[in-house]
Scaffold this motif. Sequence first.
Motif, PDB file in Angstrom:
ATOM      1  N   PRO A   1       3.018  -1.640  -1.194  1.00  0.00           N
ATOM      2  CA  PRO A   1       3.890  -2.221  -0.718  1.00  0.00           C
ATOM      3  C   PRO A   1       3.338  -2.319   0.276  1.00  0.00           C
ATOM      4  CG  PRO A   1       3.672   0.841  -1.081  1.00  0.00           C
ATOM      5  CD  PRO A   1       3.187  -0.222  -2.187  1.00  0.00           C
ATOM      6  N   ARG A   2       4.112  -3.115   1.714  1.00  0.00           N
ATOM      7  CA  ARG A   2       3.657  -3.843   3.168  1.00  0.00           C
ATOM      8  C   ARG A   2       4.607  -3.137   4.226  1.00  0.00           C
ATOM      9  NH1 ARG A   2      -1.725  -4.431   2.459  1.00  0.00           N
ATOM     10  NH2 ARG A   2      -2.365  -5.552   0.865  1.00  0.00           N
ATOM     11  N   ASP A   3       5.807  -2.484   3.802  1.00  0.00           N
ATOM     12  CA  ASP A   3       7.617  -1.732   4.305  1.00  0.00           C
ATOM     13  C   ASP A   3       6.531  -1.205   5.239  1.00  0.00           C
ATOM     14  OD1 ASP A   3       7.034   0.333   2.222  1.00  0.00           O
ATOM     15  OD2 ASP A   3       8.787  -0.841   1.561  1.00  0.00           O
ATOM     16  N   SER A   4       7.757  -0.282   6.078  1.00  0.00           N
ATOM     17  CA  SER A   4       6.750   0.720   7.226  1.00  0.00           C
ATOM     18  C   SER A   4       6.543   2.119   6.278  1.00  0.00           C
ATOM     19  CB  SER A   4       8.781   1.364   7.600  1.00  0.00           C
ATOM     20  OG  SER A   4       8.897   1.376   6.804  1.00  0.00           O
ATOM     21  N   GLN A   5       6.936   2.233   4.890  1.00  0.00           N
ATOM     22  CA  GLN A   5       6.205   3.279   4.627  1.00  0.00           C
ATOM     23  C   GLN A   5       5.642   3.105   3.487  1.00  0.00           C
ATOM     24  OE1 GLN A   5       7.505   6.140   4.882  1.00  0.00           O
ATOM     25  NE2 GLN A   5       9.787   5.570   6.020  1.00  0.00           N
ATOM     26  N   GLY A   6       4.917   1.924   3.644  1.00  0.00           N
ATOM     27  CA  GLY A   6       3.416   1.079   2.912  1.00  0.00           C
ATOM     28  C   GLY A   6       2.347   1.921   3.135  1.00  0.00           C
ATOM     29  N   ALA A   7       1.959   2.844   4.476  1.00  0.00           N
ATOM     30  CA  ALA A   7       0.394   3.272   4.456  1.00  0.00           C
ATOM     31  C   ALA A   7       0.616   4.495   4.111  1.00  0.00           C
ATOM     32  CB  ALA A   7       0.690   3.010   6.115  1.00  0.00           C
TER      33      ALA A   7
ATOM     34  N   THR B   1      -2.630   4.390   0.725  1.00  0.00           N
ATOM     35  CA  THR B   1      -3.294   5.979   1.077  1.00  0.00           C
ATOM     36  C   THR B   1      -3.206   7.059   0.127  1.00  0.00           C
ATOM     37  OG1 THR B   1      -2.721   5.747   3.354  1.00  0.00           O
ATOM     38  CG2 THR B   1      -3.917   7.920   2.592  1.00  0.00           C
ATOM     39  N   LEU B   2      -2.176   6.771  -0.204  1.00  0.00           N
ATOM     40  CA  LEU B   2      -2.722   7.899  -1.306  1.00  0.00           C
ATOM     41  C   LEU B   2      -3.065   7.234  -2.937  1.00  0.00           C
ATOM     42  CD1 LEU B   2      -1.113  10.704  -2.628  1.00  0.00           C
ATOM     43  CD2 LEU B   2       1.196   9.882  -3.616  1.00  0.00           C
ATOM     44  N   PHE B   3      -2.633   5.734  -3.363  1.00  0.00           N
ATOM     45  CA  PHE B   3      -3.022   5.097  -4.512  1.00  0.00           C
ATOM     46  C   PHE B   3      -4.813   5.348  -4.263  1.00  0.00           C
ATOM     47  CE2 PHE B   3      -4.333   1.376  -6.593  1.00  0.00           C
ATOM     48  CZ  PHE B   3      -3.167   1.510  -7.233  1.00  0.00           C
ATOM     49  N   THR B   4      -4.897   5.210  -2.991  1.00  0.00           N
ATOM     50  CA  THR B   4      -6.289   5.757  -3.122  1.00  0.00           C
ATOM     51  C   THR B   4      -6.747   6.135  -3.653  1.00  0.00           C
ATOM     52  OG1 THR B   4      -6.926   3.333  -1.616  1.00  0.00           O
ATOM     53  CG2 THR B   4      -8.371   4.645  -1.398  1.00  0.00           C
ATOM     54  N   GLU B   5      -6.504   8.077  -2.676  1.00  0.00           N
ATOM     55  CA  GLU B   5      -6.922   9.357  -2.884  1.00  0.00           C
ATOM     56  C   GLU B   5      -7.354   9.861  -3.990  1.00  0.00           C
ATOM     57  OE1 GLU B   5      -5.232  11.411   0.326  1.00  0.00           O
ATOM     58  OE2 GLU B   5      -6.058  10.514   1.718  1.00  0.00           O
TER      59      GLU B   5
END
Length: 318
Positions: free
Chosen positions: A162-168, A172-176
């Motif tokens: 996701p690239r929307d306002s909640q995407g960050a 981050t969760l995906f990477t961690e």
Amino acid sequence: MSPPQRQLTIVLPRLSSGSIEVAAMPSLKILLTRGTAQAITAASIPDYLFQQFNVEKHPSLPTAAVMALGESLPVNNDIWLHCQPVHLQADHKAAYLIESITLRDNEADSLRHLLNGFLEPLSMSITVSPAGNWYLHGASIPPLTAIPVDAAIGKNLSGLLPRDSQGAFWRTLFTEIQMLLHTSDVNHTRRMAGDLDVNGLWFWGAGKLPVVHHNHWQTIWSDDPLATGLGGLSGVKVETLPRDYSVCEFPEPGKYLMVLSERQLPQLEDAWLKNALRSLRLGQITELTVYWGGARQVQLTKSLLSRWWRRRQQIGID
């Protein structure tokens, strides 16, 4: 006065010309040559089922919460998501989702314990159902719109995250989670055994239990947790899918729903479609509708079925 109507809808697993041989299935061929194709707005089987139960509209289908209910998990008022273990691969240009991984029970228990230790400070947790379905849930989880894991396989992740306002939050969760899984004992053992490691989780189907506005089904036969969950939400009678169609009864006028799975495909002709057409000929049902994914369904009535001389172009599977 017209006779009482008993309408049966059968939802099949996704079919394609590459997965099934129509010529070897006379009942399916009758359905495709004598039935009427009807355009519908559903894009997938979950979308079709949600429409059949008149579920309120959502930005993404909250399939996880409904399936969890169908598996008798304590859904409560939490937000639920599917979180399927996957194998990712990266090259010098991009990362790709390669395969959905089915874990052994001991592997699933170990990874669930590891991940829940990480997720606890975020007030989220993972539950693995007895059937092996993975769910992420919590009282407050940022919104996510994502495609199902089957649709994501083979695709570049940069266009799917996701690239929307909640995407960050989700990136981050995906990477961690990737980093946590990489160092796990489970993956060390899998790599030593030559198995693909689990180096990611794919999330989709986010939301709370939806509202069913009204229900018109008399009975549902299914072992599919999405269908049984929708049945539970709507208060309809849900019965376990029997060994074949001949066990099913239609005592009252109204609409009936039967949802088959991949397990029924080998017996689709002899145990299901042949008996459904016989039921239509005998007047036990007055209308048969079949859907197998895509943007159309096929409908057959007794009058159309009896027109054995009718020659028309066969409706395509794809």
